[in-house]
Design a protein around this motif. Structure first.
Motif, PDB file in Angstrom:
ATOM      1  N   ARG A 104       0.406   5.564  -0.279  1.00 49.56           N
ATOM      2  CA  ARG A 104      -0.436   6.751  -0.370  1.00 49.56           C
ATOM      3  C   ARG A 104       0.483   7.949  -0.514  1.00 49.56           C
ATOM      4  O   ARG A 104       1.477   8.076   0.207  1.00 49.56           O
TER       5      ARG A 104
ATOM      6  N   ARG B  32       0.853  -1.199   0.000  1.00 51.93           N
ATOM      7  CA  ARG B  32       0.000   0.000   0.000  1.00 51.93           C
ATOM      8  C   ARG B  32       0.877   1.232   0.000  1.00 51.93           C
ATOM      9  O   ARG B  32       1.800   1.350   0.804  1.00 51.93           O
TER      10      ARG B  32
ATOM     11  N   LEU C 118       2.749  -4.123  -5.004  1.00 51.18           N
ATOM     12  CA  LEU C 118       1.767  -3.088  -4.700  1.00 51.18           C
ATOM     13  C   LEU C 118       0.351  -3.522  -5.083  1.00 51.18           C
ATOM     14  O   LEU C 118       0.112  -3.972  -6.198  1.00 51.18           O
TER      15      LEU C 118
ATOM     16  N   LEU D  98       6.571   6.406 -10.589  1.00 48.34           N
ATOM     17  CA  LEU D  98       5.908   5.338  -9.831  1.00 48.34           C
ATOM     18  C   LEU D  98       5.489   4.190 -10.741  1.00 48.34           C
ATOM     19  O   LEU D  98       5.709   3.019 -10.427  1.00 48.34           O
TER      20      LEU D  98
ATOM     21  N   LEU E  53       7.947  -1.842  -7.183  1.00 45.63           N
ATOM     22  CA  LEU E  53       6.553  -1.837  -6.732  1.00 45.63           C
ATOM     23  C   LEU E  53       5.765  -3.049  -7.240  1.00 45.63           C
ATOM     24  O   LEU E  53       4.561  -2.978  -7.419  1.00 45.63           O
TER      25      LEU E  53
ATOM     26  N   LEU F 271      -2.736   1.847  -4.528  1.00 45.45           N
ATOM     27  CA  LEU F 271      -2.040   3.105  -4.778  1.00 45.45           C
ATOM     28  C   LEU F 271      -3.050   4.231  -4.652  1.00 45.45           C
ATOM     29  O   LEU F 271      -4.038   4.265  -5.385  1.00 45.45           O
TER      30      LEU F 271
END
Length: 86
Positions: free
Chosen positions: A45, A43, A67, A58, A64, A70
């Motif tokens: 933010r 996670r 992930l 990103l 990531l 997002l």
């Protein structure tokens, strides 16, 4: 952002990260995306002024892969960022 990126080796089990309201720019996100601080995140933010370029960092971040969530609420993702995430 630079200090967090440098501390990646001390945070190997970090799974959730909230970067909101830290004024992380696209340049800062570039540093973070290049580091391994994102390696185990599920996670992320980031309510920061990333704009399209920062979102692209990103989207292209090889760290990531785990992930699931997002949240870029409050950021100016724009067409470039949305295209990178698509």
């Amino acid at each position: 952002a630079a200090a967090l990126a440098a501390s990646a080796k001390r945070l190997p089990k970090l799974e959730e990260l909230d970067l909101s309201y830290n004024q992380i720019t696209s340049a800062g996100m570039k540093k973070l995306a290049a580091s391994k601080v994102f390696a185990n995140l599920t996670r992320l933010r980031s309510a920061n002024p990333l704009q399209g370029e920062g979102v692209r960092y990103l989207a292209n971040c090889r760290h990531l892969r785990r992930l699931v969530t997002l949240d870029l609420y409050g950021g100016e993702v724009g067409d470039e960022g949305a295209g990178a995430l698509a």
